[in-house]
Design an enzyme around this catalytic site. Structure first.
Site, PDB file in Angstrom:
ATOM      1  CB  CYS A  63      -0.995  -0.005   1.165  1.00 42.43           C
ATOM      2  SG  CYS A  63      -0.316   0.219   2.815  1.00 42.43           S
ATOM      3  N   GLY A  64       0.337   2.395   0.058  1.00 35.64           N
ATOM      4  CA  GLY A  64       1.144   3.607  -0.075  1.00 35.64           C
ATOM      5  C   GLY A  64       2.322   3.659   0.875  1.00 35.64           C
ATOM      6  N   GLY A  66       2.686   1.243   3.381  1.00 38.32           N
ATOM      7  CA  GLY A  66       2.906  -0.104   3.885  1.00 38.32           C
ATOM      8  C   GLY A  66       2.302  -0.308   5.265  1.00 38.32           C
ATOM      9  CG  HIS A  96      16.837 -11.187  13.678  1.00 33.58           C
ATOM     10  ND1 HIS A  96      17.572 -10.126  14.167  1.00 33.58           N
ATOM     11  CD2 HIS A  96      17.744 -12.052  13.132  1.00 33.58           C
ATOM     12  CE1 HIS A  96      18.865 -10.344  13.935  1.00 33.58           C
ATOM     13  NE2 HIS A  96      18.991 -11.496  13.291  1.00 33.58           N
ATOM     14  NE  ARG A 107       0.403   7.183  -2.376  1.00 30.45           N
ATOM     15  CZ  ARG A 107      -0.708   7.342  -1.690  1.00 30.45           C
ATOM     16  NH1 ARG A 107      -0.670   7.496  -0.382  1.00 30.45           N
ATOM     17  NH2 ARG A 107      -1.869   7.350  -2.299  1.00 30.45           N
ATOM     18  NE  ARG A 130      20.294 -12.966  19.311  1.00 24.06           N
ATOM     19  CZ  ARG A 130      21.006 -13.199  18.208  1.00 24.06           C
ATOM     20  NH1 ARG A 130      21.462 -14.415  17.955  1.00 24.06           N
ATOM     21  NH2 ARG A 130      21.270 -12.223  17.355  1.00 24.06           N
TER      22      ARG A 130
END
Length: 143
Positions: A63-64, A66, A96, A107, A130
């Protein structure tokens, strides 16, 4: 992570980059399912994020900024969507955080950057150790 089928979704701001992502997936022989949207006409990102989240094991969302897609996707059980804007972040979200969806800010990145992100995201795998302990501390959304 063995990738079987990659789900792809976007809103209007992510539509041009989604076209590139689909081309990338085809060139690299990934099976994919397109959840829309299918134009650059204004639409609501949750309408595409939710079906993607309910149907896939891995995905790419755009999307624009995110952010909207990442927020909507992370409301779903089993989805760990990470906002990625470069190859290093894409790699780390897999290694991770065991992310299974890469969210791209349509964008703010170009096709060349998107290609590097996709290469890194698909190549990387969860390191466990971990990081496994940390990921297990993230509550899982129920129902």
């Amino acid at each position: 992570m063995e990738i079987k089928t990659v789900g792809v979704a976007c809103d209007h701001a992510g539509y041009p980059l989604k076209q590139f992502v689909i081309q990338y997936l085809e060139e690299h022989k990934y099976a994919y399912k397109d959840f829309g949207c299918n134009s650059d006409l204004s639409c609501d990102y949750p309408d595409y994020a939710h079906p993607l989240a309910e149907a896939i094991e891995s995905g790419i969302a755009i999307c624009g900024s995110g952010e909207g897609m990442a927020i909507a996707l992370n409301k779903h059980q089993g989805v760990r969507a990470g906002l990625v804007w470069n190859k290093d972040v894409a790699e780390l979200t897999r290694q991770h955080n065991d992310a299974n969806v890469a969210v791209l800010p349509g964008r703010f990145i170009d096709n060349k950057t998107a290609e590097k992100i996709l290469d890194a995201f698909f190549k990387a795998s969860f390191e466990g150790g971990r990081h496994d302990r940390r990921v297990k501390k993230i509550p899982v959304q129920q129902g």
